[in-house]
Enzyme design. Structure first.
Site, mmCIF file in Angstrom:
data_model
loop_
_atom_site.group_PDB
_atom_site.id
_atom_site.type_symbol
_atom_site.label_atom_id
_atom_site.label_comp_id
_atom_site.label_asym_id
_atom_site.label_seq_id
_atom_site.Cartn_x
_atom_site.Cartn_y
_atom_site.Cartn_z
ATOM 1 N N SER A 101 0.826 -1.201 0.000
ATOM 2 C CA SER A 101 0.000 0.000 0.000
ATOM 3 C C SER A 101 0.864 1.257 0.000
ATOM 4 C CB SER A 101 -0.899 0.003 1.227
ATOM 5 O OG SER A 101 -0.123 -0.123 2.384
ATOM 6 N N GLN A 103 1.871 4.559 1.577
ATOM 7 C CA GLN A 103 1.822 4.866 2.997
ATOM 8 C C GLN A 103 2.816 5.949 3.392
ATOM 9 O OE1 GLN A 103 4.439 1.557 5.087
ATOM 10 N NE2 GLN A 103 2.959 0.600 3.734
ATOM 11 N N HIS A 105 4.569 7.421 7.448
ATOM 12 C CA HIS A 105 4.592 7.148 8.877
ATOM 13 C C HIS A 105 4.613 8.459 9.644
ATOM 14 C CE1 HIS A 105 5.203 3.068 7.676
ATOM 15 N NE2 HIS A 105 6.268 3.399 6.999
ATOM 16 N N LYS A 128 7.993 6.017 13.331
ATOM 17 C CA LYS A 128 8.461 4.836 12.620
ATOM 18 C C LYS A 128 9.338 5.223 11.434
ATOM 19 C CE LYS A 128 6.745 0.571 10.457
ATOM 20 N NZ LYS A 128 6.527 0.441 9.033
ATOM 21 N N GLU A 130 12.149 4.605 8.902
ATOM 22 C CA GLU A 130 12.624 3.294 8.471
ATOM 23 C C GLU A 130 13.650 3.415 7.366
ATOM 24 O OE1 GLU A 130 8.813 1.538 7.500
ATOM 25 O OE2 GLU A 130 8.954 2.120 5.408
ATOM 26 N N HIS A 258 5.476 6.592 0.476
ATOM 27 C CA HIS A 258 6.246 5.550 -0.210
ATOM 28 C C HIS A 258 5.429 4.279 -0.378
ATOM 29 C CE1 HIS A 258 6.888 5.009 4.138
ATOM 30 N NE2 HIS A 258 7.006 3.716 3.893
ATOM 31 N N ARG A 277 -2.213 4.685 5.666
ATOM 32 C CA ARG A 277 -2.329 4.179 4.288
ATOM 33 C C ARG A 277 -3.191 5.086 3.424
ATOM 34 N NH1 ARG A 277 -2.713 -0.192 7.521
ATOM 35 N NH2 ARG A 277 -0.932 -1.599 7.442
ATOM 36 N N LYS A 283 -6.886 -2.579 3.049
ATOM 37 C CA LYS A 283 -6.893 -2.231 4.474
ATOM 38 C C LYS A 283 -7.437 -0.828 4.721
ATOM 39 C CE LYS A 283 -2.823 -4.978 5.773
ATOM 40 N NZ LYS A 283 -1.463 -4.855 6.269
HETATM 41 ZN ZN ZN Z 1 6.754 2.169 5.371
#
Ligand code: ZN
Length: 396
Positions: A101, A103, A105, A128, A130, A258, A277, A283
């Site tokens: 998906s 998304q 953060h 989050k 990453e 991303h 998302r 979802k």
């Molecule tokens: Zn991510």
């Protein structure tokens, strides 16, 4: 009071079978850890860490429990104080058989508010950030393209420009213009699915008539078939479509949109499962939160490169929660560690020997290990060409 034996520990890690994972003989994770894949079951992520949803197991307990019982022995004294007795990161092997998906953060402050308001969809009060390190060829959408490129897209795909006015993108303040444009297109698409479908039908036609289809067009055709009237389809044209090869990496700070489209990666993130998302998913989508938390930076992100002059590459990340290292060891290469720091690593290639005092054992591809901070001296020797990905807690 139990006593912790200070030695390396082999971790047993949980697999997440999200729908976009890889199946059957194709599946990367079963091959990596040496198991036979179950028929038609998707293998998406392997979680290595102490997240409450799926903590790694060791001996007769799990890593979350073990850290709660022995925080200073495992995390070290400083990290225990700094992260209130919690492992601050989560490492994953992630394998995208299909697109994930779209998304972004939240940052720490946004995560706290989201978690408070909606704990079901935002399970953690943590940010989050990453990093994704390509294990082979990774295709991903990361961040907005430049305004100029996006205006070109609107010229080349008139149905999008008819849906939302290109004028919105032309304001003096780039960030504000982009926010107004993207918010308009996403909220309009969400609240008018019929109108969105009409635009997508025009897009289908336009793309089918093109002699030379772009890579974004190919993804559009595939994902349109899969998700139907999905607002995320526009993002294929608005975000940078990146190709990373083995050892290249991209860091995703809070608010950068991303989606991984294809490939296998090592991911390391702050210990959190908070995902906002915005499409290409069955979802929960949260468009209003998404358009709110994006930073609206434009242009290509920085691609972090492997250090070919050293056996070890440290991928620099501007966060206190983790640092990540790739180690490529030739047979016979020895690394001695006297660090007194926690290290969690996974072997993605080859075989190694670990020795520390009376402790001595062999480990191979797919094995993940915990080195507790209290273990102050150990030696790793590659017995075959080996690649390791290590997550550590930075000093400060
Ligand atoms: Zn991510």
């Amino acid at each position: 009071m139990k006593i912790l034996k200070i030695q390396p520990y082999l971790l047993e890690n949980e697999i997440q079978h999200y729908a976009w994972g890889q199946k059957n003989d194709e599946a990367f994770i079963p091959k990596l850890i040496g198991i036979t894949p179950q028929n038609d079951l998707p293998y998406a992520e392997l979680w290595i860490g102490a997240h409450p949803k799926a903590p790694s197991k060791l001996i007769d307990t799990d890593l979350l429990e073990m850290i709660h019982s022995f925080p200073e022995e495992i995390l070290g004294e400083k990290a225990t104080a700094r992260f209130r007795g919690n492992l601050p990161f989560l490492m994953k092997v992630l394998t995208a058989g299909e697109a994930l998906s779209i998304q972004a953060h939240p940052n720490k402050a946004q995560a706290e508010i989201l978690h408070e308001k909606d704990p079901e969809n935002y399970p953690d009060n943590n940010h989050k950030p990453e990093i994704a390190i390509a294990l082979d060829d990774l295709t991903a959408l990361v961040g907005f393209r430049t305004i100029r490129e996006m205006l070109n897209v609107l010229d080349n795909y008139p149905p999008i420009g008819e849906f939302v006015s290109p004028e919105l993108l032309k304001g003096d303040n780039e960030r504000e213009s982009l926010k107004a444009f993207y918010t308009e297109i996403m909220t309009k698409a969400e609240s008018n699915p019929d109108e969105l479908e009409l635009v997508l039908v025009k897009m289908d036609e336009l793309i089918s008539l093109k002699n030379e289809k772009s890579e974004a067009d190919e993804f559009y055709i595939e994902l349109r078939q899969k998700y139907g009237t999905d607002v995320g389809l526009f993002s294929l044209y608005f975000f940078n479509l990146l190709h990373l090869s083995q050892g290249e990496a991209v860091f995703l700070s809070a608010g950068i949109p991303h989606a991984y489209l294809k490939g296998n990666i090592i991911e390391c993130m702050a210990n959190s499962d908070n995902v906002v998302r915005a499409g290409l998913t069955p979802k929960f989508k949260d468009i209003s939160t998404l358009v709110d938390i994006l930073t609206y930076d434009t242009g290509l992100p920085i691609i972090l490169q492997e250090d070919k002059n050293s056996y070890q590459t440290e991928y620099k990340v501007p966060v206190p929660d983790f640092a990540i290292l790739m180690k490529k060891l030739k047979p016979g290469k020895e690394i001695k560690n006297f660090g007194k720091r926690l290290e969690i690593f996974i072997i993605t290639e080859g075989q190694i020997h670990i020795q520390s005092g009376d402790f001595s054992d062999e480990y191979q591809k797919g094995d993940a290990l915990l080195i507790p901070a209290a273990l102050n001296c150990y030696k790793i020797t590659a017995t075959e060409p080996a690649t390791l990905f290590s997550a550590i807690i930075p000093e400060n």
